[in-house]
Design a protein around this motif. Structure first.
Motif, PDB file in Angstrom:
ATOM      1  N   ASP A 124       0.857  -1.186   0.000  1.00  0.00           N
ATOM      2  CA  ASP A 124       0.000   0.000   0.000  1.00  0.00           C
ATOM      3  C   ASP A 124       0.895   1.238   0.000  1.00  0.00           C
ATOM      4  N   ASN A 125       0.474   2.293  -0.680  1.00  0.00           N
ATOM      5  CA  ASN A 125       1.283   3.500  -0.808  1.00  0.00           C
ATOM      6  C   ASN A 125       0.470   4.760  -0.625  1.00  0.00           C
ATOM      7  N   TRP A 126       1.125   5.768  -0.078  1.00  0.00           N
ATOM      8  CA  TRP A 126       0.565   7.114  -0.074  1.00  0.00           C
ATOM      9  C   TRP A 126       0.882   7.723  -1.428  1.00  0.00           C
ATOM     10  N   ARG A 127      -0.119   8.257  -2.072  1.00  0.00           N
ATOM     11  CA  ARG A 127       0.050   8.903  -3.368  1.00  0.00           C
ATOM     12  C   ARG A 127      -0.552  10.301  -3.314  1.00  0.00           C
ATOM     13  N   TYR A 128       0.072  11.227  -4.018  1.00  0.00           N
ATOM     14  CA  TYR A 128      -0.443  12.592  -4.086  1.00  0.00           C
ATOM     15  C   TYR A 128      -0.926  12.868  -5.503  1.00  0.00           C
ATOM     16  N   PHE A 129      -1.790  13.857  -5.607  1.00  0.00           N
ATOM     17  CA  PHE A 129      -2.223  14.341  -6.912  1.00  0.00           C
ATOM     18  C   PHE A 129      -2.228  15.858  -6.867  1.00  0.00           C
ATOM     19  N   ASP A 130      -1.468  16.474  -7.761  1.00  0.00           N
ATOM     20  CA  ASP A 130      -1.388  17.926  -7.871  1.00  0.00           C
ATOM     21  C   ASP A 130      -2.422  18.372  -8.889  1.00  0.00           C
ATOM     22  N   TRP A 131      -3.495  18.989  -8.396  1.00  0.00           N
ATOM     23  CA  TRP A 131      -4.615  19.376  -9.256  1.00  0.00           C
ATOM     24  C   TRP A 131      -4.207  20.393 -10.315  1.00  0.00           C
ATOM     25  N   ILE A 132      -3.321  21.315  -9.966  1.00  0.00           N
ATOM     26  CA  ILE A 132      -2.939  22.384 -10.896  1.00  0.00           C
ATOM     27  C   ILE A 132      -2.089  21.845 -12.039  1.00  0.00           C
ATOM     28  N   GLN A 133      -1.073  21.039 -11.699  1.00  0.00           N
ATOM     29  CA  GLN A 133      -0.165  20.543 -12.728  1.00  0.00           C
ATOM     30  C   GLN A 133      -0.567  19.178 -13.282  1.00  0.00           C
ATOM     31  N   GLY A 134      -1.569  18.554 -12.680  1.00  0.00           N
ATOM     32  CA  GLY A 134      -2.030  17.258 -13.156  1.00  0.00           C
ATOM     33  C   GLY A 134      -1.028  16.140 -12.922  1.00  0.00           C
ATOM     34  N   ARG A 135      -0.126  16.334 -11.958  1.00  0.00           N
ATOM     35  CA  ARG A 135       0.887  15.316 -11.666  1.00  0.00           C
ATOM     36  C   ARG A 135       0.454  14.453 -10.496  1.00  0.00           C
ATOM     37  N   SER A 136       0.941  13.223 -10.531  1.00  0.00           N
ATOM     38  CA  SER A 136       0.646  12.286  -9.465  1.00  0.00           C
ATOM     39  C   SER A 136       1.898  11.469  -9.198  1.00  0.00           C
ATOM     40  N   GLY A 137       2.022  10.976  -7.982  1.00  0.00           N
ATOM     41  CA  GLY A 137       3.169  10.134  -7.668  1.00  0.00           C
ATOM     42  C   GLY A 137       3.078   9.615  -6.253  1.00  0.00           C
ATOM     43  N   VAL A 138       4.069   8.835  -5.892  1.00  0.00           N
ATOM     44  CA  VAL A 138       4.159   8.309  -4.537  1.00  0.00           C
ATOM     45  C   VAL A 138       4.624   9.436  -3.621  1.00  0.00           C
ATOM     46  N   PHE A 139       3.987   9.562  -2.478  1.00  0.00           N
ATOM     47  CA  PHE A 139       4.333  10.578  -1.491  1.00  0.00           C
ATOM     48  C   PHE A 139       5.630  10.158  -0.798  1.00  0.00           C
ATOM     49  N   THR A 140       6.668  10.974  -0.935  1.00  0.00           N
ATOM     50  CA  THR A 140       7.968  10.693  -0.320  1.00  0.00           C
ATOM     51  C   THR A 140       8.525  11.973   0.290  1.00  0.00           C
ATOM     52  N   ALA A 141       9.676  11.829   0.934  1.00  0.00           N
ATOM     53  CA  ALA A 141      10.365  12.997   1.483  1.00  0.00           C
ATOM     54  C   ALA A 141      10.737  13.976   0.378  1.00  0.00           C
ATOM     55  N   GLU A 142      10.937  13.488  -0.830  1.00  0.00           N
ATOM     56  CA  GLU A 142      11.272  14.355  -1.962  1.00  0.00           C
ATOM     57  C   GLU A 142      10.166  15.386  -2.209  1.00  0.00           C
ATOM     58  N   LEU A 143       8.916  14.978  -2.085  1.00  0.00           N
ATOM     59  CA  LEU A 143       7.807  15.929  -2.233  1.00  0.00           C
ATOM     60  C   LEU A 143       7.860  16.968  -1.117  1.00  0.00           C
ATOM     61  N   LEU A 144       8.163  16.534   0.100  1.00  0.00           N
ATOM     62  CA  LEU A 144       8.261  17.479   1.215  1.00  0.00           C
ATOM     63  C   LEU A 144       9.385  18.484   0.978  1.00  0.00           C
ATOM     64  N   VAL A 145      10.503  18.027   0.425  1.00  0.00           N
ATOM     65  CA  VAL A 145      11.609  18.941   0.082  1.00  0.00           C
ATOM     66  C   VAL A 145      11.119  19.985  -0.905  1.00  0.00           C
ATOM     67  N   THR A 146      10.443  19.543  -1.956  1.00  0.00           N
ATOM     68  CA  THR A 146       9.937  20.457  -2.983  1.00  0.00           C
ATOM     69  C   THR A 146       8.982  21.479  -2.385  1.00  0.00           C
ATOM     70  N   LEU A 147       8.070  21.033  -1.540  1.00  0.00           N
ATOM     71  CA  LEU A 147       7.107  21.953  -0.934  1.00  0.00           C
ATOM     72  C   LEU A 147       7.781  22.967  -0.022  1.00  0.00           C
ATOM     73  N   LEU A 148       8.724  22.513   0.798  1.00  0.00           N
ATOM     74  CA  LEU A 148       9.392  23.429   1.728  1.00  0.00           C
ATOM     75  C   LEU A 148      10.314  24.384   0.999  1.00  0.00           C
ATOM     76  N   GLU A 149      10.923  23.937  -0.082  1.00  0.00           N
ATOM     77  CA  GLU A 149      11.768  24.834  -0.882  1.00  0.00           C
ATOM     78  C   GLU A 149      10.961  26.033  -1.389  1.00  0.00           C
ATOM     79  N   ARG A 150       9.726  25.799  -1.761  1.00  0.00           N
ATOM     80  CA  ARG A 150       8.877  26.886  -2.269  1.00  0.00           C
ATOM     81  C   ARG A 150       8.522  27.901  -1.191  1.00  0.00           C
ATOM     82  N   LEU A 151       8.622  27.494   0.059  1.00  0.00           N
ATOM     83  CA  LEU A 151       8.230  28.359   1.167  1.00  0.00           C
ATOM     84  C   LEU A 151       9.390  29.183   1.714  1.00  0.00           C
ATOM     85  N   VAL A 152      10.594  28.759   1.423  1.00  0.00           N
ATOM     86  CA  VAL A 152      11.787  29.417   1.977  1.00  0.00           C
ATOM     87  C   VAL A 152      12.198  30.572   1.107  1.00  0.00           C
TER      88      VAL A 152
END
Length: 172
Positions: free
Chosen positions: A144-172
């Motif tokens: 079983d996996n956590w998966r995300y879906f980005d409504w704006i860009q239409g992207r989907s993938g497995v939820f990993t620390a890499e996604l968290l890095v990307t999100l936090l980078e946008r906030l800094v």
């Protein structure tokens, strides 16, 4: 010979259909246990991410709430919230069980938990520009996996620390 190939192909098709229908056979107690494990896995991803960032900071500033989590803490009858906070730069993960044992209403892969990931800072709140992505705990054949879906860009993938890095980078 041709009959053997057709039978092999038919057996493979039947096997594929049975695997697709496996969530239909999930009992409610099994679903509850898998939800609890899914919540714990999600927290573990967040905890590992926070620890890896904090290892490189002095003093550590990335806070995870709750700091410790066990499967028994999963709330079956309401929202569950995990939050990463780096001095006002926030990634908030909110999720809950599906109305039925499982669903495919919002995502093609059957899922038993659904929610969203929100990333924001004070400036974004003032402009009401909170970024969010849908989040699903999907029942998959091997794991079983956590998966995300980005409504704006239409992207989907497995939820990993890499996604968290990307999100936090946008906030800094």
């Amino acid at each position: 010979m041709a009959d053997d190939q057709r039978i092999a192909r038919l057996a493979q098709q039947i096997g594929n259909e049975i695997r697709k229908e496996q969530p239909l056979l999930l009992t409610e107690p099994e679903a509850i246990e898998r939800r609890r494990q899914g919540a714990a896995e999600l927290h573990a991803i967040c905890a590992a991410f926070a620890a890896s960032v904090n290892r490189l900071l002095s003093p550590p500033v990335l806070e995870l709430t709750p700091p410790v989590y066990s499967p028994a803490e999963f709330r079956e009858s309401g929202p569950n919230v995990f939050q990463l906070n780096a001095q006002g730069r926030i990634i908030q993960i909110v999720f809950a069980r599906t109305r039925d044992t499982f669903s495919t209403e919002k995502f093609l892969i059957p899922y038993i938990l659904e929610g969203e990931v929100r990333a924001y800072n004070q400036e974004m709140l003032e402009r009401t520009q909170v970024r969010n992505q849908a989040l699903f705990f999907c029942l998959e054949e091997k794991h079983d996996n956590w998966r995300y879906f980005d409504w704006i860009q239409g992207r989907s993938g497995v939820f990993t620390a890499e996604l968290l890095v990307t999100l936090l980078e946008r906030l800094v």
